[in-house]
Design a protein around this motif. Structure first.
Motif, PDB file in Angstrom:
ATOM      1  N   MET A   1      39.862  55.542  54.716  1.00 53.23           N
ATOM      2  CA  MET A   1      40.405  54.402  54.032  1.00 53.23           C
ATOM      3  C   MET A   1      39.513  54.331  52.767  1.00 53.23           C
ATOM      4  O   MET A   1      38.455  54.494  52.886  1.00 53.23           O
ATOM      5  N   ALA A   2      40.304  54.505  51.738  1.00 50.91           N
ATOM      6  CA  ALA A   2      39.468  54.509  50.178  1.00 50.91           C
ATOM      7  C   ALA A   2      38.809  52.946  50.213  1.00 50.91           C
ATOM      8  O   ALA A   2      39.470  52.160  50.474  1.00 50.91           O
ATOM      9  N   VAL A   3      37.651  52.986  49.628  1.00 49.14           N
ATOM     10  CA  VAL A   3      36.859  51.855  49.074  1.00 49.14           C
ATOM     11  C   VAL A   3      37.755  51.415  47.957  1.00 49.14           C
ATOM     12  O   VAL A   3      37.539  52.008  46.962  1.00 49.14           O
ATOM     13  N   THR A   4      37.930  50.065  47.963  1.00 47.76           N
ATOM     14  CA  THR A   4      38.815  49.414  46.714  1.00 47.76           C
ATOM     15  C   THR A   4      37.755  48.414  46.384  1.00 47.76           C
ATOM     16  O   THR A   4      36.835  47.780  46.834  1.00 47.76           O
ATOM     17  N   ALA A  95      22.921  52.507  47.876  1.00 42.87           N
ATOM     18  CA  ALA A  95      22.353  53.768  47.641  1.00 42.87           C
ATOM     19  C   ALA A  95      22.805  55.076  48.761  1.00 42.87           C
ATOM     20  O   ALA A  95      22.952  55.868  48.259  1.00 42.87           O
ATOM     21  N   LEU A  96      22.866  54.518  49.717  1.00 43.12           N
ATOM     22  CA  LEU A  96      22.860  55.590  50.590  1.00 43.12           C
ATOM     23  C   LEU A  96      24.497  55.492  51.390  1.00 43.12           C
ATOM     24  O   LEU A  96      24.771  56.397  51.914  1.00 43.12           O
ATOM     25  N   LEU A  97      25.329  54.971  50.602  1.00 42.82           N
ATOM     26  CA  LEU A  97      26.622  54.998  51.212  1.00 42.82           C
ATOM     27  C   LEU A  97      27.377  56.082  50.346  1.00 42.82           C
ATOM     28  O   LEU A  97      26.927  56.244  49.081  1.00 42.82           O
ATOM     29  N   PRO A  98      28.084  56.873  50.739  1.00 47.88           N
ATOM     30  CA  PRO A  98      28.945  57.976  49.931  1.00 47.88           C
ATOM     31  C   PRO A  98      29.921  57.119  49.051  1.00 47.88           C
ATOM     32  O   PRO A  98      31.144  57.391  49.036  1.00 47.88           O
ATOM     33  N   LEU A  99      29.456  56.670  47.796  1.00 49.52           N
ATOM     34  CA  LEU A  99      30.432  56.154  46.942  1.00 49.52           C
ATOM     35  C   LEU A  99      30.405  56.694  45.556  1.00 49.52           C
ATOM     36  O   LEU A  99      29.116  56.824  45.221  1.00 49.52           O
ATOM     37  N   ASP A 100      31.408  57.135  44.959  1.00 46.95           N
ATOM     38  CA  ASP A 100      31.183  57.672  43.722  1.00 46.95           C
ATOM     39  C   ASP A 100      30.958  56.623  42.614  1.00 46.95           C
ATOM     40  O   ASP A 100      31.080  55.492  42.740  1.00 46.95           O
ATOM     41  N   ARG A 101      30.339  56.978  41.462  1.00 43.98           N
ATOM     42  CA  ARG A 101      29.948  56.199  40.480  1.00 43.98           C
ATOM     43  C   ARG A 101      31.271  55.066  39.994  1.00 43.98           C
ATOM     44  O   ARG A 101      31.044  53.943  39.799  1.00 43.98           O
ATOM     45  N   SER A 106      33.413  49.789  39.425  1.00 49.25           N
ATOM     46  CA  SER A 106      34.563  48.914  39.542  1.00 49.25           C
ATOM     47  C   SER A 106      34.579  48.003  40.557  1.00 49.25           C
ATOM     48  O   SER A 106      34.841  46.933  40.161  1.00 49.25           O
ATOM     49  N   GLY A 107      33.677  48.417  41.566  1.00 49.76           N
ATOM     50  CA  GLY A 107      33.596  47.293  42.886  1.00 49.76           C
ATOM     51  C   GLY A 107      32.654  46.348  42.361  1.00 49.76           C
ATOM     52  O   GLY A 107      32.681  45.023  42.455  1.00 49.76           O
ATOM     53  N   MET A 108      31.541  46.782  41.631  1.00 49.64           N
ATOM     54  CA  MET A 108      30.541  45.891  41.192  1.00 49.64           C
ATOM     55  C   MET A 108      31.110  44.896  40.171  1.00 49.64           C
ATOM     56  O   MET A 108      30.629  43.692  40.099  1.00 49.64           O
ATOM     57  N   PHE A 109      31.958  45.433  39.250  1.00 51.84           N
ATOM     58  CA  PHE A 109      32.428  44.744  38.115  1.00 51.84           C
ATOM     59  C   PHE A 109      33.405  43.662  38.810  1.00 51.84           C
ATOM     60  O   PHE A 109      33.261  42.588  38.271  1.00 51.84           O
TER      61      PHE A 109
END
Lengths: 547, 249
Positions: A1-4, A95-101, A106-109
């Motif tokens: 499942m993609a992270v949204t 930092a350790l999670l496989p999340l692209d920039r 967009s998530g932090m925003f």
């Protein structure tokens, strides 16, 4: 499942909720924050939407251009100088999670949008859409609604990008001077703007102001908030252009943010290059503890406490940020108030500088200085336990803290009146200005000593000097506000003297002010010290970050 | 006999959770006392109340006959403390930090200088190094914390997790120093959840779980012929593996 982005929003809300659980006072503060948010929303909405009923478009120009710009500038400056950033979601945690920039930004925003300030801004500025609807019909209203949303996105991305970049700068010790200059430039930009506004407002030349507002409408500051106006006035071609300006600015800000965000994640916190291996000559450890300028202090408990505080106000980035803010705000606000009110820009009104205004701004400087001590124990965090274990008496502790802080504030408080008096061509006022500042500083410090013992709160253990915990932002501003109010009350004699007995105050101001401030300080350290003696363990738990 | 540290009925409750529910513990002078317990047992809470950092809801703590809460100055003079996870004033260098601690304790500057240099030398922290403590490694931080606790030559040392996250070389050094300190008549109590260390160096041990002392005494009495780990698991109670779970690993 993609992270949204929804995951981030959900996470932030959950962290906020868990932070409130079982903490009644935090809930109370949160509710107060909500109340202020609602208040701001209603007032803003009324102000913005009222322009819809005006007879001409001028008020829409003014409110859209100047009001919009004020909102954006507020989002830029408020976190830097006053509120701090809500670091509920600390980027380092991801930092350790496989999340692209892209996902991360967009998530932090999205998470940043889910907050009281963002909702309040949205609610307040949506008044503009109503105004546009009233004046220009549904299309104008709809386009302005788009503008309002775009404006909010701009505000949030602006505040996030600047605080992130700024904290990254302060974190690296080598660039700290650059950061100081940046803040100074930011504040300096406000100066001309305010002077221009004041000059225009005084002559009531609305056309000048409207001209400024129209120019602002073509900058990212207010482009989003003047879309409806352009439709009302029939400049359809301007709409896509302004949207482009806003979108481009948001994209650039988000890109800037993503770059600094990555720095924050990988933790450039320990930039010690240039320190490490350098050997100092064979001076003794106790000598090395004392900064060179303080080598004359006795090698005793009080001396060590002062040396520790002096070292810490410079080496701790959070404290240093506080000092820099004081230096800039304390220098510029009195200058702006006193020069601005004289209308130097137009050179017309030769209203002579007033001793009351000058004394009031010196009181402001002193009050602002005292606030720096409001959460002095919070900066220490659990390190303060060393002083408890060593059995340092409360009064000695507080005296040393005041001395260490005044090591930096004292010179500033001496210099600011001199600068102001020279600019105003009133060198004879310098002593009385020193007196006013000394009185207010003494009272401010005394009040804030009590605040620091009773109202301390923990700061997160990050290196971001602007980070505060959820809810603590409200605490911080609430306590600072209450303390400032008390200090102002205590400073009433200074106002009274400078207004009622101007002749006397010019020469009696210095001794009277120093005596008044000194007495307040003496009483403050004495009684706050006793309070501290009784409350040391409670204070320690208040400043211990919850893990 | 007076105990180096005596805790009676110490209790602390945080909001709706009882962290420590009445701890009685007597630490004989000259003993090397290990306080064992699983994570969250209340070790840090107990030791914080014992040294005057956390006000207990009930109970007393005395250090060599001085009550920590009614006669704090006398008690604190006898006491050296290394709190776990407590940040030191870490924007100082090691030497500056030691100087600060010594002067805060009211020691003469010459004595502070001499002892600080010796401690930095023995603990291999480098007397003239200008690295700030914030940039130290975990092991170095433990060592400088220990140095701060030892500087004023206390009679009683209270250490919270002194061997946590410390490399074997530093751990051996800390162990040696503590053993020499106890051999000259002083007392150490430290918390840990590492059995081997406690088993190897302690004369006494107490096991704390869910805020209560489950067993306490000399190490031989507590062990009664078994290994300390067996005693610990049996006293604290825990899940024993059946070999069936986590088969996908």
């Amino acid at each position: 499942m993609a992270v949204t982005p929804w995951h981030f929003v959900g996470l932030k809300l959950r962290v906020m909720r868990n932070g409130l659980r079982g903490q009644r006072w935090r809930i109370a503060l949160f509710v107060i924050g909500l109340f202020f948010g609602a208040w701001f929303s209603v007032i803003g909405f009324v102000l913005f939407s009222a322009t819809g009923f005006a007879r001409t478009d001028t008020s829409l120009v003014l409110v859209g251009g100047l009001g919009g710009a004020a909102v954006v500038v507020g989002w830029l400056l408020m976190p830097l100088v006053f509120f701090g950033v809500d670091e509920t979601l600390d980027p380092a945690r991801f930092a350790l999670l496989p999340l692209d920039r892209r996902t991360l930004v967009s998530g932090m925003f999205a998470a940043a949008l889910a907050g009281v300030p963002a909702f309040a801004t949205l609610a307040a500025t949506s008044g503009l859409a109503v105004a546009a609807l009233l004046r220009g019909g549904p299309v104008a209203g709809a386009l302005q609604a788009v503008g309002v949303v775009a404006g909010l996105l701009l505000c949030v991305s602006l505040s996030r990008a600047t605080t992130s970049a700024f904290s990254a700068m302060l974190r690296s010790r080598r660039v700290r001077d650059l950061a100081a200059i940046l803040l100074a430039v930011l504040a300096a930009l406000l100066g001309p703007l305010q002077i221009g506004l004041l000059a225009a407002a005084r002559t009531a030349d609305w056309n000048v102001l409207a001209g400024v507002a129209r120019v602002l409408g073509w900058t990212p500051l207010a482009a989003a908030y003047t879309l409806g106006l352009d439709v009302v006035e029939g400049r359809w071609w301007a709409v896509p252009l302004k949207l482009l300006i806003v979108a481009g600015t948001i994209a650039a800000l988000l890109w800037w943010w993503s770059v600094t965000l990555e720095n924050a994640m990988v933790g450039t916190a320990t930039t010690t290059s240039g320190r490490g291996t350098r050997e100092t000559p064979h001076t003794s450890p106790t000598t090395r503890l004392y900064p060179v300028l303080l080598r004359g202090l006795p090698r005793s408990r009080s001396g060590a406490l002062v040396a520790l505080q002096v070292r810490y106000w410079w080496r701790d980035t959070r404290r240093r940020a506080n000092l820099i803010t004081f230096a800039v705000v304390g220098m510029f606000v009195p200058l702006m108030v006193n020069i601005g009110s004289r209308g130097l820009i137009e050179g017309s009104a030769a209203i002579p500088p007033s001793l009351t205004t000058v004394s009031a701004s010196m009181v402001f400087v002193g009050v602002l200085g005292g606030v720096g001590l409001a959460n002095q124990f919070g900066y220490d965090g659990t390190a303060y336990s060393a002083n408890i274990i060593a059995g340092v008496p409360g009064a000695a502790e507080l005296r040393a803290r005041v001395a260490g802080f005044s090591f930096y504030l004292g010179p500033l408080i001496l210099v600011i009146p001199v600068a102001l008096a020279l600019v105003l061509h009133r060198p004879g006022w310098i002593p009385s200005m020193w007196g006013a500042a000394a009185a207010a500083y003494g009272c401010g410090v005394a009040i804030n000593l009590f605040v620091s013992v009773l109202g301390a709160f923990s700061l997160p253990e990050t290196t971001n000097p602007f980070a505060v915990n959820t809810g603590a932002g409200v605490t911080k501003s609430l306590f600072s506000f209450a303390a400032m109010l008390c200090t102002l009350l205590l400073s009433v004699p200074v106002f009274a003297m400078s207004t009622l007995a101007e002749e006397t105050w010019v020469w009696a101001g210095l001794p009277a002010g120093v005596l008044y401030g000194g007495t307040a300080l003496w009483l403050g350290t004495r009684f706050a010290g006793r309070l501290l003696d009784r409350r040391m363990p409670e204070l320690l738990s208040a400043i211990t970050p919850r893990r | 006999m007076t105990f180096a540290l005596a805790l009676h009925g110490l209790a602390k409750r945080f909001a709706d959770k009882v962290a420590v529910g009445g701890v009685d513990l007597e630490v004989p002078t000259g003993s090397f006392y290990g306080l064992l317990g699983p994570n969250g047992a209340g070790k840090t809470t107990t030791l914080s109340m014992a040294v005057g950092l956390l006000r207990p809801d009930a109970g007393t703590a005395t250090v060599l006959g001085h009550d920590v809460w009614t006669d704090p100055l006398a008690a604190k003079r006898m006491l050296g403390v290394m709190p776990d996870g407590a940040r030191l004033f870490d924007r100082l260098t090691g030497a500056e930090l030691l100087a600060c601690h010594g002067l805060l304790r009211g020691m003469p500057a010459a004595v502070v200088d001499q002892r600080a240099r010796e401690l930095l030398d023995v603990l291999a922290l480098g007397d003239a190094d200008r690295t700030l403590v914030v940039d130290y490694s975990a092991g170095m931080k433990k060592k400088i914390g220990l140095a701060c606790a030892l500087l004023h030559a206390p009679k009683m040392l209270v250490l919270d997790e002194p061997f946590e996250a410390v490399d074997p070389v530093s751990a051996a050094l800390i162990r040696d120093i503590l053993q020499r300190y106890v051999a000259s008549g002083n007392t150490v109590i430290f918390s840990s959840h590492v059995m081997e260390v406690v088993e190897r160096i302690c004369t006494h041990v107490a096991i704390l779980a869910q805020g209560r002392i489950l067993t306490a005494g000399t190490i031989a009495d507590v062990r009664a012929g078994r290994s300390l780990e067996d005693v610990f698991v049996q006293v604290v109670g825990g899940r024993t593996a059946t070999g069936q779970e986590l088969a996908w690993l």
